[in-house]
Design a protein around this motif. Sequence first.
Motif, PDB file in Angstrom:
ATOM      1  N   GLY A  70       0.823  -1.203   0.000  1.00  0.00           N
ATOM      2  CA  GLY A  70       0.000   0.000   0.000  1.00  0.00           C
ATOM      3  C   GLY A  70       0.856   1.252   0.000  1.00  0.00           C
ATOM      4  N   TRP A  88      -9.837 -10.294  -1.253  1.00  0.00           N
ATOM      5  CA  TRP A  88      -9.449  -8.934  -0.879  1.00  0.00           C
ATOM      6  C   TRP A  88     -10.721  -8.140  -0.582  1.00  0.00           C
ATOM      7  CZ3 TRP A  88      -4.629  -7.145   0.055  1.00  0.00           C
ATOM      8  CH2 TRP A  88      -3.533  -7.857  -0.474  1.00  0.00           C
ATOM      9  N   ARG A 109     -12.009  -4.155   1.241  1.00  0.00           N
ATOM     10  CA  ARG A 109     -11.493  -2.829   1.565  1.00  0.00           C
ATOM     11  C   ARG A 109     -12.498  -2.063   2.407  1.00  0.00           C
ATOM     12  NH1 ARG A 109     -11.703   0.109  -4.423  1.00  0.00           N
ATOM     13  NH2 ARG A 109     -13.976   0.256  -4.595  1.00  0.00           N
ATOM     14  N   ARG A 136     -16.803  -2.222   5.507  1.00  0.00           N
ATOM     15  CA  ARG A 136     -15.858  -3.001   4.707  1.00  0.00           C
ATOM     16  C   ARG A 136     -16.626  -3.689   3.590  1.00  0.00           C
ATOM     17  NH1 ARG A 136     -11.773  -6.690   7.981  1.00  0.00           N
ATOM     18  NH2 ARG A 136     -13.713  -7.806   8.489  1.00  0.00           N
ATOM     19  N   VAL A 154     -13.912  -6.838  -2.645  1.00  0.00           N
ATOM     20  CA  VAL A 154     -13.213  -6.339  -3.826  1.00  0.00           C
ATOM     21  C   VAL A 154     -13.065  -7.461  -4.859  1.00  0.00           C
ATOM     22  CG1 VAL A 154     -11.084  -5.336  -4.724  1.00  0.00           C
ATOM     23  CG2 VAL A 154     -11.951  -4.614  -2.480  1.00  0.00           C
ATOM     24  N   ASP A 184     -10.938   4.832  -4.596  1.00  0.00           N
ATOM     25  CA  ASP A 184     -10.297   3.560  -4.236  1.00  0.00           C
ATOM     26  C   ASP A 184      -9.521   3.673  -2.925  1.00  0.00           C
ATOM     27  OD1 ASP A 184      -9.593   3.167  -7.709  1.00  0.00           O
ATOM     28  OD2 ASP A 184     -11.141   2.114  -6.562  1.00  0.00           O
ATOM     29  N   ALA A 238      -8.667   3.418   0.659  1.00  0.00           N
ATOM     30  CA  ALA A 238      -9.230   2.542   1.686  1.00  0.00           C
ATOM     31  C   ALA A 238      -8.100   1.751   2.329  1.00  0.00           C
ATOM     32  CB  ALA A 238     -10.238   1.576   1.074  1.00  0.00           C
ATOM     33  N   TYR A 295      -6.997  -1.925   2.692  1.00  0.00           N
ATOM     34  CA  TYR A 295      -7.243  -3.163   1.956  1.00  0.00           C
ATOM     35  C   TYR A 295      -6.836  -4.352   2.811  1.00  0.00           C
ATOM     36  CZ  TYR A 295      -8.395  -0.649  -2.271  1.00  0.00           C
ATOM     37  OH  TYR A 295      -9.022   0.160  -3.192  1.00  0.00           O
ATOM     38  N   TYR A 296      -7.750  -5.288   2.937  1.00  0.00           N
ATOM     39  CA  TYR A 296      -7.547  -6.460   3.769  1.00  0.00           C
ATOM     40  C   TYR A 296      -7.514  -7.727   2.921  1.00  0.00           C
ATOM     41  CZ  TYR A 296      -8.968  -3.416   7.611  1.00  0.00           C
ATOM     42  OH  TYR A 296      -9.059  -2.383   8.525  1.00  0.00           O
ATOM     43  N   GLY A 346      -4.365  -5.413   7.247  1.00  0.00           N
ATOM     44  CA  GLY A 346      -4.677  -4.392   6.267  1.00  0.00           C
ATOM     45  C   GLY A 346      -3.494  -3.541   5.870  1.00  0.00           C
ATOM     46  N   GLN A 358      -2.850   0.370   3.925  1.00  0.00           N
ATOM     47  CA  GLN A 358      -3.525   1.588   3.504  1.00  0.00           C
ATOM     48  C   GLN A 358      -3.170   1.947   2.072  1.00  0.00           C
ATOM     49  OE1 GLN A 358      -5.671   3.861   5.324  1.00  0.00           O
ATOM     50  NE2 GLN A 358      -5.905   4.705   3.255  1.00  0.00           N
TER      51      GLN A 358
END
Length: 128
Positions: A9, A36, A38, A45, A48, A90, A92, A94-95, A121, A123
Amino acid sequence: QVQLVESGGGLVQAGGSLRLSCVASGRTSSSYNMGWFRQAPGKEREFVTAISKSDGITVYAESVKGQFTISRDNAKNTVYLQMNSLKPEDTAVYYCAAAREIYGGTYYLRLQVSYDNWGRGTQVTVSS
């Protein structure tokens, strides 16, 4: 159990690209369906993209279809998220998520409740 660590990220200008990585340890990632998700500031959440463990079927949220690509390298126990043409929306955290078994078809790959392993996650911030 599998431990998931996301990376890749950062801050990027609109129109730019990033590639996120999710490394799985403890168990081989090939044994897991991977997804994935976000979470943008002030929002829930959301899904994705995901890739199934058995045949590599991929599913995408409509908002990222054609823009993001999920892939996996089982030899490296890593799942990637290639993000192109990034937009400010976009932005966020992201996990990465993993689930050993998901039954019922590709619909369930989209559901957070299907996953029982989550990373912390990474960023992603897209500036306009």
